[in-house]
Write an enzyme that holds these catalytic residues in place. Structure first.
Site, short mmCIF file in Angstrom:
data_model
loop_
_atom_site.label_atom_id
_atom_site.label_comp_id
_atom_site.label_asym_id
_atom_site.label_seq_id
_atom_site.Cartn_x
_atom_site.Cartn_y
_atom_site.Cartn_z
N ILE A 19 0.83 -1.21 0.00
CA ILE A 19 0.00 0.00 0.00
C ILE A 19 0.86 1.25 0.00
CG2 ILE A 19 -1.66 1.34 1.35
CD1 ILE A 19 -2.84 -1.32 2.32
N SER A 132 -6.80 -0.16 8.53
CA SER A 132 -7.30 -1.50 8.26
C SER A 132 -8.73 -1.61 8.78
CB SER A 132 -6.45 -2.59 8.93
OG SER A 132 -7.14 -3.82 9.01
N TYR A 145 -2.70 -7.29 16.56
CA TYR A 145 -3.00 -6.47 15.38
C TYR A 145 -4.35 -5.79 15.52
CZ TYR A 145 -3.86 -5.34 10.44
OH TYR A 145 -4.13 -4.69 9.27
#
Length: 254
Positions: A19, A132, A145
């Site tokens: 990204i 995200s 995460y």
């Protein structure tokens, strides 16, 4: 849209691939002057050479001053893109938790601390956080995460609500699966949840630029995430039950 980034000084962290590289390429194509940051100096230089940018390798938490100097003293856009897809449960080693927190949250905090004084003084600046969909929802098999991405989203949200009247623009990018090395590293959990709808890094860059043009905080390269986010908020027990079914399906496949 082009006017917002034409000749802008842009820093993209974690831009040696995925990204970050797609964002760096897109900003450069729009006429921005781009600093490409990555821990891997070779990857950073490769992307920088490709787009006519400037490579500033190193820890994303520590390169703002050097990158600003490389841009002639002014940063207009900061893309907090570097991240760690740390897997594990509550039993993950505390060093794993600490590193995930440091990279996924505190690097953003440190960058903002460095950039905001000048931005608030002049009344403009743009902070782009690659969060995200896990920051809005969650991710099976990856407690460090999911938790730290919630933190990254919360910090971006706080920046926006606190400083938008003083000229700060904030964008939180929340994709699901994106075909990058990070997705490949998620293993069977990523194969189950993310791979079926995975998109290309360039799609994420397209979504960001559309969001900049529309001055939107929340950037959803997977539009369906809005529905999941709404379901999570309006009926959390049903949403958690559905997610637990996915957890059980993943466990049974191990």
């Amino acid at each position: 849209m082009v006017e917002a980034v034409q000749d802008a000084g842009v820093i993209v962290t974690g831009a040696g691939g995925g990204i970050g590289a797609a964002l760096a390429r897109r900003f450069a194509a729009a006429g921005a002057r781009v600093v490409v940051n990555d821990l891997d100096a070779v990857r950073a230089k490769t992307v920088a050479d490709e787009i006519g940018g400037i490579a500033v390798p190193g820890d994303a938490s520590a390169i703002v001053a050097e990158a600003r100097d490389a841009l002639g003293g002014t940063v207009d856009v900061y893309c907090a893109n570097a991240g760690l897809a740390s897997g594990g449960t509550e039993a993950a080693d505390e060093k794993v938790w600490a590193l995930a927190w440091d990279v996924n949250v505190m690097a953003h905090v440190r960058a903002a601390h460095e950039l905001l004084p000048a931005w608030l003084e002049r009344g403009s600046g743009r902070f782009v956080s690659t969060v995200s969909a896990a920051g809005l929802l969650t991710m099976i098999g990856a407690a460090p995460y999911a938790v730290t991405k919630h933190g990254a989203y919360a910090f971006a949200e706080w920046l926006s609500l606190t400083y938008r009247h003083r000229g700060l623009k904030v964008h939180a990018i929340c994709p699901q699966g994106v075909r990058t090395d990070m997705l490949a590293a998620t293993g069977s959990a990523g194969d189950l949840v993310l791979q079926p709808t995975a998109i290309e890094p360039e799609d994420v860059a397209d979504a960001l630029f559309a969001g900049i043009a529309e001055d939107r905080f929340l950037i959803l390269p997977h539009p369906e995430v809005a529905g999941y986010f709404q379901a999570r908020a309006t009926d959390p027990d049903r949403w958690l039950t559905n997610m637990n079914h996915i957890q059980q399906k993943w466990e049974s496949a191990q």
